[in-house]
Structure formats: structure tokens, C-alpha cells
Design an enzyme around this catalytic site. Structure first.
Site, PDB file in Angstrom:
ATOM      1  N   ASP A  30      47.890  42.213  43.771  1.00 46.64           N
ATOM      2  CA  ASP A  30      46.683  42.661  43.327  1.00 46.64           C
ATOM      3  C   ASP A  30      45.896  44.220  43.686  1.00 46.64           C
ATOM      4  O   ASP A  30      46.047  44.025  44.528  1.00 46.64           O
ATOM      5  CB  ASP A  30      45.136  41.483  43.655  1.00 46.64           C
ATOM      6  CG  ASP A  30      44.319  41.603  42.892  1.00 46.64           C
ATOM      7  OD1 ASP A  30      44.036  40.740  41.927  1.00 46.64           O
ATOM      8  OD2 ASP A  30      43.626  42.853  42.748  1.00 46.64           O
ATOM      9  N   ASN A  87      39.908  31.774  38.369  1.00 50.34           N
ATOM     10  CA  ASN A  87      38.676  31.828  38.091  1.00 50.34           C
ATOM     11  C   ASN A  87      38.522  31.854  36.617  1.00 50.34           C
ATOM     12  O   ASN A  87      39.089  32.335  35.843  1.00 50.34           O
ATOM     13  CB  ASN A  87      37.661  32.837  38.625  1.00 50.34           C
ATOM     14  CG  ASN A  87      38.010  33.639  39.963  1.00 50.34           C
ATOM     15  OD1 ASN A  87      37.912  32.092  40.925  1.00 50.34           O
ATOM     16  ND2 ASN A  87      38.345  34.593  39.688  1.00 50.34           N
ATOM     17  N   HIS A 100      45.534  33.616  35.048  1.00 53.60           N
ATOM     18  CA  HIS A 100      46.364  34.645  35.861  1.00 53.60           C
ATOM     19  C   HIS A 100      45.997  33.458  38.052  1.00 53.60           C
ATOM     20  O   HIS A 100      44.321  33.140  37.799  1.00 53.60           O
ATOM     21  CB  HIS A 100      45.955  35.882  37.355  1.00 53.60           C
ATOM     22  CG  HIS A 100      44.383  36.435  36.925  1.00 53.60           C
ATOM     23  ND1 HIS A 100      43.255  35.827  36.231  1.00 53.60           N
ATOM     24  CD2 HIS A 100      43.877  36.244  38.166  1.00 53.60           C
ATOM     25  CE1 HIS A 100      42.400  37.093  36.486  1.00 53.60           C
ATOM     26  NE2 HIS A 100      42.232  36.478  37.352  1.00 53.60           N
TER      27      HIS A 100
END
Ligand code: 5GP
Ligand code: ZN
Length: 142
Positions: A30, A87, A100
Site C-alpha cells: 500500500d 472495507n 482489496h
């Protein structure tokens, strides 16, 4: 999906730092590195969120998670644990609408990642819990 940032990462159009890749799944760092080693695991197939997974896609994605989590646990001796976060929906803090899974190596409780679980147990008796469970159960479909 032509306008999806993660599809562009998967195709190589946008560079990324790959941690793991196979025919169905890619894992890359990330960009924000909330904690060092913060990794995203994504299906190569474009799906918006968990609600679009069938069992086959779930098997492909989630079966890869433990070995990547172990690698994150072991790559640095300072890592003491790993949070796994997914999420779904803007209200749930999703900002990229290609599904993801976040894997966040944890170093200390003050390492940059926070999660709050509010204890509302005093507001629920067993009847109230059962009413909620029954309504959810009724919605479970294959
Ligand atoms: P979400 O908020 O949807 O759960 O997580 C999206 C994540 O994607 C964020 O943590 C954000 O830092 C990451 N991200 C967004 N754009 C890029 C990018 O271009 N490259 C990488 N490696 N990560 C990105
Ligand atoms: Zn996509």
C-alpha cells in the site's frame, strides 16, 4: 475496468511493489504504508466489494491470505502481529472500489494503526441479540 486504479496496477500500467502474485491474486505494498510492510491483497478479477464475491473467488483470495500474513509476521523481527482489514462501502472507509484486503504488520499499539470497538453490550439483552441474529440468518443465501 478501464478506469480502475487497481486494474491498472494489475495490468502493469501503473507501477506497484509486488509482494506476491499468481494467476488470480496480486499482493502489493500500500502506497501509504500505515505500518511498514502494509500490503493489499486483490483479486485480479475486478469486483467492487465483498458483496460481489462468489465462493470460487473467495476461495482464490482468502486461501492466499494466511501465507502472506505469515510472511508479514516473519519479514521483520519487530513484527508482533498482523491486522487483516477489508472495507466495504464508503461508510466502512472504502476509498478504492476494487475489492482489496489490507494486511497490516503490527509493531506496537502506537505504531500508526488504530481500530475502535465500542462496547455496547449493556444495550442488548439475549432477546434483542436473538432478534438480530434471526433477521440476519434469514438473509443468508448460497
Ligand atoms: P481503502 O480505503 O479502499 O480500504 O484502501 C485503499 C488503499 O489503497 C489505501 O490504503 C491507499 O493508500 C491505497 N492506494 C490508493 N492508490 C494507490 C496506488 O496507486 N498504489 C498503491 N500501492 N496503493 C494505493
Ligand atoms: Zn479494478
Amino acid at each position: 475496468m478501464t478506469d480502475c486504479i487497481f486494474c491498472k496496477i494489475i495490468s502493469g500500467e501503473i507501477p506497484s511493489t509486488t509482494v506476491y502474485e499468481d494467476d488470480q491474486v496480486k499482493a502489493f505494498l500500500d502506497i501509504t504504508q500505515v505500518t511498514p510492510g502494509h500490503t493489499l491483497v486483490v483479486p485480479k478479477k475486478h469486483v467492487v466489494d465483498i458483496f460481489e464475491y462468489d465462493e470460487e473467488l473467495a476461495q482464490a483470495v482468502f486461501s492466499r491470505i494466511p501465507k502472506i500474513a505469515r510472511a508479514l509476521k516473519n519479514f521483520d523481527p519487530r513484527v508482533k502481529g498482523v491486522n487483516i482489514v477489508n472495507n466495504n462501502g464508503e461508510v466502512a472507509y472504502q476509498s478504492v472500489f476494487h475489492s482489496h484486503i489490507h494486511l497490516l504488520p503490527r509493531y506496537t499499539k502506537e505504531d500508526g494503526f488504530k481500530m475502535t470497538f465500542t462496547d455496547n453490550s449493556k444495550d442488548y439483552d439475549s432477546q434483542a441479540l436473538q432478534a438480530i441474529a434471526t433477521k440476519i440468518s434469514e438473509q443468508i443465501k448460497d
